[in-house]
Motif scaffolding. Structure first.
Motif, PDB file in Angstrom:
ATOM      1  N   ALA A 226      -2.754   5.302  -0.571  1.00  0.00           N
ATOM      2  CA  ALA A 226      -3.097   4.043  -1.393  1.00  0.00           C
ATOM      3  C   ALA A 226      -1.480   3.198  -1.285  1.00  0.00           C
ATOM      4  O   ALA A 226      -1.764   2.139  -1.180  1.00  0.00           O
ATOM      5  N   ALA A 227      -0.370   3.910  -1.408  1.00  0.00           N
ATOM      6  CA  ALA A 227       0.820   3.048  -1.092  1.00  0.00           C
ATOM      7  C   ALA A 227       0.767   2.485   0.267  1.00  0.00           C
ATOM      8  O   ALA A 227       1.338   1.333   0.293  1.00  0.00           O
ATOM      9  N   ALA A 228       0.602   3.232   1.320  1.00  0.00           N
ATOM     10  CA  ALA A 228       0.501   2.644   2.670  1.00  0.00           C
ATOM     11  C   ALA A 228      -0.577   1.397   2.493  1.00  0.00           C
ATOM     12  O   ALA A 228       0.126   0.371   3.471  1.00  0.00           O
ATOM     13  N   TRP A 229      -1.556   1.568   1.915  1.00  0.00           N
ATOM     14  CA  TRP A 229      -2.530   0.313   2.390  1.00  0.00           C
ATOM     15  C   TRP A 229      -1.866  -0.984   1.414  1.00  0.00           C
ATOM     16  O   TRP A 229      -1.747  -2.004   1.764  1.00  0.00           O
ATOM     17  N   CYS A 230      -0.982  -0.588   0.324  1.00  0.00           N
ATOM     18  CA  CYS A 230      -0.417  -1.899  -0.290  1.00  0.00           C
ATOM     19  C   CYS A 230       0.727  -2.338   0.293  1.00  0.00           C
ATOM     20  O   CYS A 230       0.902  -3.560   0.551  1.00  0.00           O
ATOM     21  N   ALA A 231       1.441  -1.538   1.113  1.00  0.00           N
ATOM     22  CA  ALA A 231       2.605  -1.892   2.015  1.00  0.00           C
ATOM     23  C   ALA A 231       2.108  -2.729   3.139  1.00  0.00           C
ATOM     24  O   ALA A 231       2.574  -3.795   3.684  1.00  0.00           O
ATOM     25  N   ASP A 232       1.043  -2.043   4.062  1.00  0.00           N
ATOM     26  CA  ASP A 232       0.470  -2.833   5.178  1.00  0.00           C
ATOM     27  C   ASP A 232      -0.273  -3.980   4.895  1.00  0.00           C
ATOM     28  O   ASP A 232      -0.280  -5.001   5.766  1.00  0.00           O
ATOM     29  N   ALA A 233      -1.015  -3.990   3.826  1.00  0.00           N
ATOM     30  CA  ALA A 233      -1.974  -5.213   3.567  1.00  0.00           C
ATOM     31  C   ALA A 233      -1.405  -6.275   2.570  1.00  0.00           C
ATOM     32  O   ALA A 233      -1.739  -7.118   2.035  1.00  0.00           O
ATOM     33  N   ALA A 234      -0.198  -5.931   2.167  1.00  0.00           N
ATOM     34  CA  ALA A 234       0.433  -6.870   1.505  1.00  0.00           C
ATOM     35  C   ALA A 234       0.102  -7.001   0.035  1.00  0.00           C
ATOM     36  O   ALA A 234      -0.434  -8.054  -0.527  1.00  0.00           O
TER      37      ALA A 234
END
Length: 373
Positions: A226-234
């Motif tokens: 979930a954190a990676a999604w937030c980081a990559d997708a802004a």
């Protein structure tokens, strides 16, 4: 601001946890996903949301059959458990779990995981990188320890739960078992039960072990993804917004689908979307596809209907009792990370885990926390 290129990058990264950890299974699911229900010999793959819901609520299921969660419990330990009971036994077990995972129980547990987050994420403020996988592992282990009042340390509980799940996972997936798999799973589960041993004589070790396995493995799989999604997708602006964050939590749990497959066995003849199901057929219920995780990206401003997003937790009387816990923990993780607006600097897939996830996911802050408040 979220962009189309950012969403593509986020999905591309997230796909790696499937293609590199379970490549054959992912290929099989990709080939069959255009059909609502697909039969491959004695295995029925269920992709469509309506068919998935019907399989869980209308098809009689053998919850103690080999290859199911309940079957694994019966093979690996003594006594019944939440996952394979019916009737009065099932209701009493779920009530016991609900007491610990209800609103009052979560308020008791919340300081436990918040302390882990405050301590483990503090290095971000000093410009250092933080690997979110060990953070999620300690958070999960500490939560289970407090929930079950267990004597083991958070790290040992989390490690034992991960080993028990990884050893048993082949019993849940299509294909033959490797020699020695059952014995390895039994040994790993016995170690976990010993760490969770309770002074209360009426508490079943199998139930405690399965709760630990479910809580630890889904948490360690979901939170870093979930954190990676937030980081990559802004998506950090949405995560920082108290009004939007609850919707974002639901969306991220939908697209990560921590338990992407639910293995079941039909107990009687039935039909799913025109496909005949015979008693004894193995059902592979693809939660990831039922919740449209593979096509609809997360968007807190236009979230999927609850009836769709909640499918990642199952449906009907056997839906996951830990859904409220999962949402509360992810909400706090996003709130703790959002002020730093972290980016991913290094990621490595866990090729041996029971669930698709990261072996390591290191992030670095792009701003000081006071700037994001």
């Amino acid at each position: 601001m979220t962009t189309a290129s950012g969403l593509r990058a986020a999905r591309r990264r997230d796909r790696r946890v499937y293609t590199r950890s379970h490549p054959a299974l992912f290929a099989l699911l990709a080939v069959t996903r255009r059909r609502a229900v697909a039969r491959l010999g004695g295995v029925v793959l269920v992709h469509d949301g309506d068919a998935y819901r019907s399989a869980l609520t209308r098809v009689p299921l053998d919850r103690a059959a080999p290859g199911t969660t309940g079957g694994a419990v019966r093979e690996l330990s003594v006594g019944g458990a939440l996952f394979d009971q019916e009737g009065t036994g099932h209701r009493s077990a779920r009530r016991a779990v609900a007491d610990g995972l209800g609103p009052a129980g979560l308020e008791r547990l919340r300081p436990v995981w918040r302390e882990v987050l405050a301590r483990r994420l503090a290095p971000l403020g000093a410009g250092r990188t933080v690997d979110l996988v060990p953070v999620a592992r300690e958070l999960a282990g500490a939560t289970v320890r407090a929930l079950l009042d267990a004597p083991g340390t958070p790290e040992r509980i989390a490690e034992a739960a991960a080993r028990a799940a990884a050893a048993a996972v082949r019993d849940h997936l299509p294909g033959p078992r490797r020699p020695g798999t059952a014995r390895a799973a039994a040994v790993a589960t016995a170690r976990l039960e010993a760490l969770l041993s309770s002074a209360a004589p009426d508490e079943e070790p199998a139930l405690r072990a399965m709760l630990a396995v479910a809580a630890v493995n889904t948490t360690v799989a979901a939170l870093p993804r979930a954190a990676a999604w937030c980081a990559d997708a802004a998506l950090w602006d949405q995560a920082a917004d108290d009004r939007l964050r609850p919707s974002l939590v639901g969306e991220l749990l939908r697209v990560t689908a921590p338990s992407p497959l639910l293995p079941r066995v039909a107990a009687a003849d039935a039909e799913l979307d025109g496909c005949p199901v015979r008693a004894g057929d193995r059902l592979i219920l693809v939660a990831r596809h039922a919740a449209r995780a593979h096509v609809d990206p997360p968007d807190a401003r236009r979230p999927a209907p609850p009836a769709v997003s909640r499918l990642v937790f199952g449906a009907g009387p056997h839906a996951c009792p830990g859904a409220r816990l999962a949402r509360a923990q992810l909400d706090d993780v996003l709130a703790a990370l959002a002020p730093y607006r972290p980016v991913v600097v290094r990621a490595r897939v866990d090729r041996h885990g029971a669930l698709p996830g990261w072996r390591s996911l290191s992030v670095r802050a792009t701003r000081a926390p006071q700037e994001g408040r």
